[in-house]
Design a protein around this motif. Structure first.
Motif, PDB file in Angstrom:
ATOM      1  N   ARG A  74     -84.952  32.997   0.136  1.00  0.00           N
ATOM      2  CA  ARG A  74     -84.109  34.187   0.094  1.00  0.00           C
ATOM      3  C   ARG A  74     -84.426  34.997  -1.157  1.00  0.00           C
ATOM      4  NH1 ARG A  74     -79.531  31.943  -0.751  1.00  0.00           N
ATOM      5  NH2 ARG A  74     -79.250  32.666  -2.875  1.00  0.00           N
ATOM      6  N   SER A 112     -84.154  22.052  -9.890  1.00  0.00           N
ATOM      7  CA  SER A 112     -83.595  21.973  -8.532  1.00  0.00           C
ATOM      8  C   SER A 112     -84.314  22.977  -7.641  1.00  0.00           C
ATOM      9  CB  SER A 112     -82.106  22.332  -8.531  1.00  0.00           C
ATOM     10  OG  SER A 112     -81.408  21.568  -9.459  1.00  0.00           O
ATOM     11  N   LEU A 113     -84.585  22.567  -6.405  1.00  0.00           N
ATOM     12  CA  LEU A 113     -85.250  23.472  -5.474  1.00  0.00           C
ATOM     13  C   LEU A 113     -84.225  24.404  -4.840  1.00  0.00           C
ATOM     14  CD1 LEU A 113     -87.732  21.082  -3.624  1.00  0.00           C
ATOM     15  CD2 LEU A 113     -88.128  22.504  -5.633  1.00  0.00           C
ATOM     16  N   VAL A 114     -84.606  25.669  -4.653  1.00  0.00           N
ATOM     17  CA  VAL A 114     -83.716  26.580  -3.921  1.00  0.00           C
ATOM     18  C   VAL A 114     -83.809  26.254  -2.443  1.00  0.00           C
ATOM     19  CG1 VAL A 114     -84.078  28.394  -5.636  1.00  0.00           C
ATOM     20  CG2 VAL A 114     -85.414  28.417  -3.526  1.00  0.00           C
ATOM     21  N   GLY A 164     -81.070  34.254 -13.854  1.00  0.00           N
ATOM     22  CA  GLY A 164     -80.752  33.076 -13.038  1.00  0.00           C
ATOM     23  C   GLY A 164     -79.360  33.177 -12.451  1.00  0.00           C
ATOM     24  N   ILE A 165     -78.612  34.220 -12.864  1.00  0.00           N
ATOM     25  CA  ILE A 165     -77.256  34.409 -12.345  1.00  0.00           C
ATOM     26  C   ILE A 165     -77.189  35.734 -11.610  1.00  0.00           C
ATOM     27  CG2 ILE A 165     -76.382  35.551 -14.423  1.00  0.00           C
ATOM     28  CD1 ILE A 165     -73.757  33.906 -13.884  1.00  0.00           C
ATOM     29  N   LEU A 225     -73.458  27.158  -0.871  1.00  0.00           N
ATOM     30  CA  LEU A 225     -73.913  28.080   0.174  1.00  0.00           C
ATOM     31  C   LEU A 225     -73.369  27.650   1.531  1.00  0.00           C
ATOM     32  CD1 LEU A 225     -77.628  28.653  -0.910  1.00  0.00           C
ATOM     33  CD2 LEU A 225     -75.827  30.377  -0.863  1.00  0.00           C
ATOM     34  N   THR A 238     -85.837  30.896  -8.522  1.00  0.00           N
ATOM     35  CA  THR A 238     -84.619  30.493  -9.223  1.00  0.00           C
ATOM     36  C   THR A 238     -83.954  31.668  -9.940  1.00  0.00           C
ATOM     37  OG1 THR A 238     -86.092  29.863 -11.002  1.00  0.00           O
ATOM     38  CG2 THR A 238     -85.252  28.092  -9.592  1.00  0.00           C
ATOM     39  N   MET A 285     -73.278  33.082  -5.832  1.00  0.00           N
ATOM     40  CA  MET A 285     -74.245  34.177  -5.809  1.00  0.00           C
ATOM     41  C   MET A 285     -75.360  34.006  -6.839  1.00  0.00           C
ATOM     42  SD  MET A 285     -72.087  37.606  -4.998  1.00  0.00           S
ATOM     43  CE  MET A 285     -70.502  37.251  -5.713  1.00  0.00           C
ATOM     44  N   SER A 286     -75.216  33.050  -7.763  1.00  0.00           N
ATOM     45  CA  SER A 286     -76.262  32.817  -8.766  1.00  0.00           C
ATOM     46  C   SER A 286     -77.363  31.949  -8.163  1.00  0.00           C
ATOM     47  CB  SER A 286     -75.654  32.115  -9.986  1.00  0.00           C
ATOM     48  OG  SER A 286     -76.639  31.346 -10.644  1.00  0.00           O
ATOM     49  N   PRO A 287     -78.616  32.439  -8.159  1.00  0.00           N
ATOM     50  CA  PRO A 287     -79.687  31.640  -7.552  1.00  0.00           C
ATOM     51  C   PRO A 287     -79.861  30.272  -8.207  1.00  0.00           C
ATOM     52  CG  PRO A 287     -80.547  33.699  -8.500  1.00  0.00           C
ATOM     53  CD  PRO A 287     -79.070  33.736  -8.657  1.00  0.00           C
ATOM     54  N   ARG A 288     -79.688  30.208  -9.532  1.00  0.00           N
ATOM     55  CA  ARG A 288     -79.905  28.921 -10.200  1.00  0.00           C
ATOM     56  C   ARG A 288     -78.758  27.954  -9.930  1.00  0.00           C
ATOM     57  NH1 ARG A 288     -81.544  30.524 -15.665  1.00  0.00           N
ATOM     58  NH2 ARG A 288     -83.709  30.924 -15.099  1.00  0.00           N
ATOM     59  N   VAL A 289     -77.534  28.479  -9.844  1.00  0.00           N
ATOM     60  CA  VAL A 289     -76.388  27.608  -9.559  1.00  0.00           C
ATOM     61  C   VAL A 289     -76.443  27.116  -8.115  1.00  0.00           C
ATOM     62  CG1 VAL A 289     -73.874  27.513  -9.360  1.00  0.00           C
ATOM     63  CG2 VAL A 289     -74.923  28.660 -11.320  1.00  0.00           C
ATOM     64  N   SER A 290     -76.802  27.999  -7.179  1.00  0.00           N
ATOM     65  CA  SER A 290     -76.835  27.556  -5.774  1.00  0.00           C
ATOM     66  C   SER A 290     -78.013  26.618  -5.516  1.00  0.00           C
ATOM     67  CB  SER A 290     -76.867  28.749  -4.824  1.00  0.00           C
ATOM     68  OG  SER A 290     -78.088  29.427  -4.904  1.00  0.00           O
ATOM     69  N   ALA A 291     -79.051  26.680  -6.372  1.00  0.00           N
ATOM     70  CA  ALA A 291     -80.144  25.704  -6.256  1.00  0.00           C
ATOM     71  C   ALA A 291     -79.644  24.330  -6.698  1.00  0.00           C
ATOM     72  CB  ALA A 291     -81.344  26.134  -7.096  1.00  0.00           C
ATOM     73  N   ALA A 292     -78.830  24.307  -7.764  1.00  0.00           N
ATOM     74  CA  ALA A 292     -78.328  23.035  -8.288  1.00  0.00           C
ATOM     75  C   ALA A 292     -77.224  22.461  -7.397  1.00  0.00           C
ATOM     76  CB  ALA A 292     -77.816  23.219  -9.715  1.00  0.00           C
ATOM     77  N   PHE A 293     -76.417  23.353  -6.800  1.00  0.00           N
ATOM     78  CA  PHE A 293     -75.310  22.908  -5.942  1.00  0.00           C
ATOM     79  C   PHE A 293     -75.403  23.586  -4.572  1.00  0.00           C
ATOM     80  CE2 PHE A 293     -73.698  22.999 -10.383  1.00  0.00           C
ATOM     81  CZ  PHE A 293     -73.549  21.633 -10.577  1.00  0.00           C
ATOM     82  N   LEU A 334     -77.325  22.702 -16.092  1.00  0.00           N
ATOM     83  CA  LEU A 334     -77.905  22.507 -14.758  1.00  0.00           C
ATOM     84  C   LEU A 334     -79.226  21.756 -14.855  1.00  0.00           C
ATOM     85  CD1 LEU A 334     -77.394  26.122 -13.320  1.00  0.00           C
ATOM     86  CD2 LEU A 334     -75.910  24.143 -13.001  1.00  0.00           C
TER      87      LEU A 334
END
Lengths: 248, 250
Positions: B131, B57-59, B249-250, A201, B212, A189-197, B53
């Protein structure tokens, strides 16, 4: 109490991590519930909001089933599809402390949980006390253990570290399945974590699916906590509490 | 024999002065916690994300068919604001189609200036379907067209001492992001949404998109950028003194 009490007692590190994790889990449950109250609707997939149908709507907040949305404008010309609309009410929201408390305690849980897993693996605690072993773990033997418990014919848990089969199965499910699942769906659910991994998703089927799974696992963990406390009371509250605190 | 200044005190005093100067010159790079345990946790999460991290990184970007319904919350029309200054200003800007609207860019930049909407549209544009994730728990997918914040910062010559970009809006909100997010390729100043001009409920004429972070950082009705050398919490209008995390960011 028959037998050597030292043999029965929980190790010091088990007792310490147990109570830190217990407090973390309860705090995470309360703060998580407060976060859910800000938007008590669950969905499946990537997106979900008040203008889209919900999978499940929970009557747990002042915002339950609110429909006060103004100026609906279709996103595509002359189409009955998606719309944009403005909220006309002041939403219930305690996330300022709810979210920050949730993440602060999540750090505690992850760090102490990692210490538990590490010393449990290295010291053999997980292998000899928690993991029931695949050979024992048949539906038939689990059923027999459950029926025995219901009838009351199964011996009461001795207190301390020697667990029954059903008990081992439940602890293993919490330690090896539910807890990791909760951490991973939380991170998704973290936007920055899901961008990195981005695979997170994909694995959970989207942001809202991860959120819904996070809630479902919360319900299972809550059920576990309730049954766990009931069993502790049933098998001798004072004795079990002594075993998990002063290690007697 | 009493010396006013021994060699030892001179050395100690010299070191202390140098140390003091050094400390004073170290820019504040983390948000203040005001002794609040929750804000300490926020800083831990922010620092951990920045250390663990990759920064750029791109969303995930979606397709046109993924567009969903999109709620507008918070201020949805500054023209009807209870604050008559805000309402009057927005109404007059709206009346001539935002032709007199300006984005001011100032702070640690070589050439502080303002941009009209037409000038922003002349800069290279980026369109992305992303999103929007609200801290409340909902999400929506929208298409955004705008100019990368990086292009605007390049145009004004951001100084090497810069560490944060603060921004504020016509409806009197203020917030800031660090340079990793400010220079992120998907951080844009959006003037278009779903193929049209940005609608009033979604922040016309210009809003920030910080993909992000959670939606609250993507401020609407943007009209001012200030490049900062060190962290500034925005005072009483900022998130921290209102009991919220700065980094989302979280």
């Amino acid at each position: 109490m028959v037998g050597d009490t030292r043999e029965q007692a929980h190790a010091l590190w088990v007792r310490v991590t147990h109570w830190i994790l217990a407090v973390s889990v309860l705090t995470l449950m309360v703060s998580g519930f407060v976060i859910l109250m800000a938007h008590p609707r669950l969905y499946w997939g990537m997106a979900g909001n008040d203008l889209m149908p919900a999978l499940l709507e929970l009557p747990i907040s002042p915002d339950y089933a609110k429909v006060d949305w103004a100026d609906r404008v279709p996103i595509f010309d002359n189409s009955p599809g998606p719309v944009s609309a403005s909220r006309t009410y002041e939403a219930f929201n305690q996330n300022g402390w709810g979210r920050s408390l949730h993440f602060l305690v999540a750090w505690l849980l992850v760090i102490v949980g990692a210490i538990y897993l590490l010393s449990g693996t290295l010291g053999g605690h997980l292998r000899s006390h928690i993991w029931p072993g695949l050979r024992q773990l048949t539906p038939m033997s689990l059923w027999r253990d459950l029926v025995g418990r219901m009838k009351g014919s199964a011996p009461a848990a001795p207190g301390g570290r020697h667990y029954g089969l059903l008990q081992k199965f439940t602890y293993s499910a919490v330690v090896f399945v539910l807890a990791p699942l909760q951490v991973l769906t939380g991170l998704t659910m973290s936007p920055r974590v899901s961008a990195a991994f981005p695979f997170l998703l994909q694995v959970f089927g989207g942001f809202q699916s991860a959120r819904t799974i996070h809630f479902a696992v919360f319900v299972l963990l809550l059920l576990f906590v309730i049954v766990h406390v009931l069993m502790v009371i049933k098998s001798g509250f004072r004795r079990q509490l002594r075993a998990m605190t002063i290690g007697d | 024999m009493k010396k006013l200044l021994t060699r030892r005190t001179a050395i100690v005093a010299g070191l202390a002065t140098a140390g003091g100067l050094l400390l004073a010159r170290t820019p504040r790079l983390l948000p203040p916690t005001y002794g609040n345990l929750l804000r300490l946790g926020d800083n831990l999460t922010y620092a951990a994300q920045r250390m663990l991290l990759p920064g750029q990184s791109l969303v995930k970007e979606y397709s046109y068919a993924d567009l969903t319904s999109f709620p507008a919350i918070g201020t949805t029309n500054p023209a009807t604001s209870e604050n008559s200054l805000i309402a009057d200003e927005y109404q007059s800007l709206q009346q001539d189609g935002f032709r007199n609207w300006q984005l001011s860019v100032e702070g640690s930049v070589a050439r502080p200036r303002t941009f009209s909407l037409a000038e922003l549209k002349q800069l290279p544009s980026r369109t992305q379907i992303t999103r929007h994730t609200c801290e409340e728990g909902w999400s929506a997918i929208g298409q955004w067209t705008g100019v990368p914040l990086r292009s605007v910062l390049d145009a004004v010559g951001m100084l090497s001492s810069a560490r944060f970009v603060a921004y504020s809006s016509l409806d009197d909100w203020t917030d800031s992001i660090d340079l990793l997010d400010a220079l992120h390729p998907q951080t844009i100043l959006a003037y278009g949404m779903n193929g049209r001009d940005l609608p009033v409920p979604h922040g016309a004429p210009l809003r920030l998109r910080v993909e992000t972070q959670l939606g609250a950082k993507s401020i609407k009705y943007l009209n001012r950028l200030v490049v900062l050398d060190e962290f500034d919490d925005g005072g009483l209008r900022g998130s921290i003194q209102n009991g919220w995390a700065w980094d989302m960011g979280i």
